[in-house]
Design a protein around this motif. Sequence first.
Motif, PDB file in Angstrom:
ATOM      1  N   ILE A 190       6.060  -1.663   0.130  1.00 41.01           N
ATOM      2  CA  ILE A 190       6.408  -0.413   0.119  1.00 41.01           C
ATOM      3  C   ILE A 190       5.313   0.455   0.804  1.00 41.01           C
ATOM      4  CG2 ILE A 190       6.790   1.588  -1.341  1.00 41.01           C
ATOM      5  CD1 ILE A 190       8.587  -0.192  -3.095  1.00 41.01           C
ATOM      6  N   ASN A 191       3.992   0.025   0.525  1.00 42.78           N
ATOM      7  CA  ASN A 191       2.915   0.944   1.233  1.00 42.78           C
ATOM      8  C   ASN A 191       2.783   0.919   2.796  1.00 42.78           C
ATOM      9  OD1 ASN A 191       2.024   1.557  -1.552  1.00 42.78           O
ATOM     10  ND2 ASN A 191       0.058   0.899  -1.204  1.00 42.78           N
ATOM     11  N   ALA A 192       3.074  -0.332   3.198  1.00 39.65           N
ATOM     12  CA  ALA A 192       3.205  -0.421   4.556  1.00 39.65           C
ATOM     13  C   ALA A 192       4.357   0.368   4.990  1.00 39.65           C
ATOM     14  CB  ALA A 192       3.383  -2.130   5.043  1.00 39.65           C
ATOM     15  N   ALA A 193       5.590   0.359   4.522  1.00 38.28           N
ATOM     16  CA  ALA A 193       6.595   1.050   4.999  1.00 38.28           C
ATOM     17  C   ALA A 193       6.241   2.613   5.032  1.00 38.28           C
ATOM     18  CB  ALA A 193       7.608   0.825   4.340  1.00 38.28           C
ATOM     19  N   THR A 194       5.619   3.088   3.975  1.00 39.79           N
ATOM     20  CA  THR A 194       5.357   4.532   3.878  1.00 39.79           C
ATOM     21  C   THR A 194       4.337   4.851   4.991  1.00 39.79           C
ATOM     22  OG1 THR A 194       5.665   4.310   1.349  1.00 39.79           O
ATOM     23  CG2 THR A 194       4.238   6.290   2.144  1.00 39.79           C
TER      24      THR A 194
END
Length: 862
Positions: free
Chosen positions: A647-651
């Motif tokens: 999720i951090n990568a996507a954000t």
Amino acid sequence: MQASKNKNTGKSEPFYRLSVPKQKTSSEIINEARNVLRTLRTQRPFTPTENQRKLFGSRSSLAPQKRPPSVFSVHASSFDLAESRPVSGVRLSPLDFKPVLVTSAKDEDPSISLPKPAVDAAEVRKISSARARLFRRTSQGNVFPAKMVPPDQNEEKLDSEEPARMSNLCRSNDTCLTEQREYTPFNDESGQLICNEHSSSKLEREDVLKGTAGNFLFQRKGESDQMRKPGVGSLWPRSAGWKRRLAGLEDDTRVNESEEEKIFWHMKVLPILQELKSEDKVENLCLACTKLYQALNEGDMLGKRFKRRSVLLKTLYKLVDIDSDPLCLKLAKIILSMKVDGKNLLNVCKLAFKICKNEKNDYIIQNDNLLDCLLEVLTTDDLQKNSEALLYCMGAIKFMSGNAVLLNEMVSKGAVEMLLQLMKQINDIKESDAYFSNLGHLLVQLTATLRNLADLPQARCQLICSGAVSELCVALEQRLNDKDVCTYIVRIFSKLSSYDDFCAALADCSRCYILFLALLSKHQKQQDLVIRIIFILGNLTAENNQAREQFFKEKGSLNTLISLFQTYHELDLNAEKCCHIRGREEEKETKHPSEAEDVLIKLIRVLANLSIHPSVGAALAAAHRVVELLVTVLEYKSIDVCEELVINAATTINNLSFYKVKGSAVQDKKLHIAEMLLKLLMSNSMDGVVEAVRVFGNLSQYHEICDFIVQKKVYKFVIALLDAKNQDVCFSACGVLLNLTVDKDKRALLMEEGGIGKLVDCLRDFGPADWQLACLICKTLWNYSENITSAASCFGEDTDTLLVLLTSLLDEELVQDYSLDRDLRDYHKRYWEREFKPVAEKLLDRIQSHHSFVPAVTITAF
């Protein structure tokens, strides 16, 4: 944002974000970014508690042979009796001649010397064991005859155990003399001195201790003196000439015993010492030590000024051999209160260290004041001389700081300021100094204690007010090669940077960014150090736009982050491969990320936070290696394995996709990114689904992505999210639908899956509380209804409800929500007037102009 008029056709154009927007000011970009870009939060790195209390933990980088020992023995023989003498200005040199015995004052003749033969062994054996000690040779080799011992037996027993020491013969600020030992020769380089134990001064002192008179004079050749009638009292200098000959020996702290002190010693202290010598039970010894400390404190006999200090200390040292922590605690407290130094200070600090090392002793330590004594040791002026003693003293305090009760006591007693002052002294030592390396061991104990203190709000406040940031940064800069010191300082910053006030203070220290980058480069594979530095940088860049810019401008900042990303990505990838080889059933089942995953989580958080700054974000969006690594995470990492990492990568990709810059790596890889986002949409993680939709909200500004959304049926997921009853989720979904309705051939998709009805429901549920979302819904419906011919055919059964909603939402009274504070209420009103009202009025006018009947229905509440 209003619909614009096409100069050629005169028609209203649809609402959407332009793929090539006009140039905006920095403030406009930042304000817009607040609605699109997001910072990330994460948990503070976990620090496991050591199973045992040690001087250096199991994670220490130093080999055991290169660091001071944590295990040792302390015995009575470890202490140095010579160091127990009272304070003296100068230690006099021994003489080659023997003393002259004078039996009375009238026999005193400066021209007569009466040498006495040494006492033979046979005579000594006839003396009692207590007296026999008196005849042992002094350090000068002199021996006394038995008849020289005063008749006072109580005093005799104690004084006979005193080692050779020097006695203060004056009470004023006059010249002070040194005494080897009571009833022993007093030597001077210039000749043999007269020592009158029971003579009085010229002030006609009366003998207050009857029956203790004795007249034993050792007269110096060639010097006459008028001796008073024998009495109990301290010797005073008998002539101005004596004072002149001893010029330079003055010392205001010279030992001096008054009549009152002597009485107090015999009545209060002496009986307790006799009890300590005769008692065998540990419990009784502990009680006696408690009484002794109270008596010494009452008689103002603590410290170095006490004349009979050596007698007392010798008695206490002998008790150290008894194997009892409660007793040793009492002994350590008294010995430290006597202000010992040198070897004795080292050994008593080791004794305290051994006591505090055992966690089971915390309770008895709480009930005693050992902490006060140890904190006072830290105030030493001679840092180099006492470095080893300070090490074990600081180690004992570190152990105490592991106890919540003692930790609070430290704060209340000013430990924070003391530790910072000691750190300043250490920081003043140059690297070229021989003590520099050894003081690093002390700094490890000190910073470990500060880390524990940082848990308390009061201590955090003191650390900020006392300028801890600058001193810690100085220590960090000086000790870059000492991983242990660096780790503890970084742990302090890691803890305190979670608080806004300390984070602001750290951000103001411009040197910290350079130091953090230097540490990351030097200790790149030291996970426990790296993860905390990355966590600190994430905190610094979470809210502070200046910190984002300042860090990014530091030389090598981006390259350092990329290098770390590559290193820990490879470590994590190798771990993934091993997991596949072992089989999926052995795949990580723990809730916590692996060490490599945790570093990547916090590293990506730094990138996401940095991207909030306009110029930094634009630079990162064009950094192909950064985007490649982020996409790689989406490729190989399953959200079921590590949700936070994915999720951090996507954000972060979503933040970078906001910037439409030349050479944008996100734009170049947009279709591949869209493919990776499908994995999130298909996952069981609702957070993953929502994050994927957010990214599609930005990427859907490109026609290729809109086609991809339709082709892969992504729009169905988006419409379904409108039922989430969550403002943020609905906002992201509306962003995608808004961009889809720009294309005329895709507008009909809103009628599928009940999209129009769900948009109207969102407008009803969230409109009055979120004018930004309400505005976005109206823009989507405006785009959708561009080619409207009939309101009923366009909006279906939701037409009447939509008309009522728009009419009610355009009522200005609805904006005056007095349950909100004034600033927030004013913000809502401004946004309603500037953004929502224009588009809502146009939409309402369009619907009404294509609707034959306007219902007379009002909505009273939302």
